[in-house]
Design an enzyme around this catalytic site. Structure first.
Site, short mmCIF file in Angstrom:
data_model
loop_
_atom_site.label_atom_id
_atom_site.label_comp_id
_atom_site.label_asym_id
_atom_site.label_seq_id
_atom_site.Cartn_x
_atom_site.Cartn_y
_atom_site.Cartn_z
CG ASP A 136 -7.17 -8.68 8.52
OD1 ASP A 136 -6.26 -8.20 7.82
OD2 ASP A 136 -7.40 -8.28 9.68
CG ASP A 188 -1.90 1.05 1.35
OD1 ASP A 188 -2.02 1.84 0.42
OD2 ASP A 188 -2.58 1.15 2.40
NE ARG A 229 -6.03 -12.74 8.92
CZ ARG A 229 -5.25 -11.68 8.71
NH1 ARG A 229 -4.78 -11.42 7.52
NH2 ARG A 229 -4.95 -10.86 9.70
P1 5GP Z 1 1.88 -0.55 3.79
O1 5GP Z 1 2.93 -0.68 4.84
O2 5GP Z 1 2.38 -0.82 2.38
O3 5GP Z 1 1.14 0.76 3.87
O4 5GP Z 1 0.75 -1.62 4.13
C1 5GP Z 1 0.98 -2.97 3.97
C2 5GP Z 1 0.10 -3.79 4.87
O5 5GP Z 1 -1.13 -3.12 5.13
C3 5GP Z 1 -0.29 -5.07 4.17
O6 5GP Z 1 0.60 -6.10 4.49
C4 5GP Z 1 -1.67 -5.35 4.74
O7 5GP Z 1 -1.56 -6.04 5.96
C5 5GP Z 1 -2.22 -3.99 5.03
N1 5GP Z 1 -3.10 -3.51 3.94
C6 5GP Z 1 -2.84 -2.52 3.05
N2 5GP Z 1 -3.88 -2.31 2.23
C7 5GP Z 1 -4.83 -3.21 2.60
C8 5GP Z 1 -6.13 -3.50 2.10
O8 5GP Z 1 -6.67 -2.92 1.15
N3 5GP Z 1 -6.79 -4.53 2.73
C9 5GP Z 1 -6.27 -5.21 3.78
N4 5GP Z 1 -7.02 -6.17 4.30
N5 5GP Z 1 -5.04 -4.96 4.28
C10 5GP Z 1 -4.32 -3.96 3.68
#
Ligand code: 5GP
Length: 184
Positions: A168, A112, A174
């Site tokens: 989730d 993300d 999940r």
């Molecule tokens: P980042 O550190 O890249 O912002 O976020 C990564 C983590 O955020 C992912 O491993 C996941 O656990 C969670 N995440 C990010 N976007 C989503 C989403 O749209 N749905 C879900 N369920 N988890 C997300």
């Protein structure tokens, strides 16, 4: 065995609709497995799954790879029970395997902002591996603000909250066999 494949899902009062089907996931994971077979031919990589979200993708990915390989897990938390990132990475489980000199493949469910992946890559490099590669099933490209290395991507997706296939919402959803997107 029958999979849980509804068209829409009500999770914690929010409605999600199907976004990436089981068939589309299977086809893409199979292709990613073929790529890894070619790119790591003659090597014995170790997959590091990032818990909890990556466990289903990793399980399917490994079964689409035919080169010798190993697996270990690391657990991070950045979302808590919310639909937006907390902006902080907490390490909840460390790696058990020795990674020095190994070809490490980090396996993530979704990138993300890129914060978690940047943290993971830096963490892996501290173990002095022979190489670090990154594979993610989903990438919210427009939301990625951290400078992250991503070598293999399953699907580029819009900046919306998704659920299922390991991902989730407050620990639920999940077990959905497809990927669902928030229906707003
Ligand atoms: P980042 O550190 O890249 O912002 O976020 C990564 C983590 O955020 C992912 O491993 C996941 O656990 C969670 N995440 C990010 N976007 C989503 C989403 O749209 N749905 C879900 N369920 N988890 C997300």
């Amino acid at each position: 065995m029958s999979f849980y494949l509804p068209d829409t899902v009500n999770c914690k009062g929010d409605i999600f609709k199907v976004f990436i089907t089981k068939e589309e996931i299977e086809a893409r994971v199979s292709l990613l497995g073929e790529k890894l077979d070619k790119d790591f031919d003659g090597k014995k990589p170790i997959f590091i799954g990032i818990l909890n979200g990556a466990f289903i993708f990793l399980a399917d990915l490994m079964r689409n790879v035919s080169i010798p390989c190993e697996v270990d897990f690391m657990k991070l938390s950045s979302y808590g029970d919310e639909k937006v990132s907390s902006g902080q990475v907490t390490e909840l489980k460390e790696i058990d395997a020795k990674l020095k000199g190994r070809h490490v493949i980090l396996v993530e469910d979704i990138v993300d902002t890129g914060l978690s992946m940047k943290y993971m890559v830096d963490r892996m490099k501290s173990y002095e591996p022979a190489s670090v590669s990154v594979i993610t099933l989903l990438h919210k490209k427009d939301a990625t603000v951290h400078d992250v290395q991503i070598d293999y991507v399953g699907f580029e997706i819009p900046t919306k909250f998704v659920l299922g296939y390991g991902l989730d919402y407050a620990q639920e959803g999940r077990n959905l066999a497809q990927i669902y997107i928030l229906d707003d």
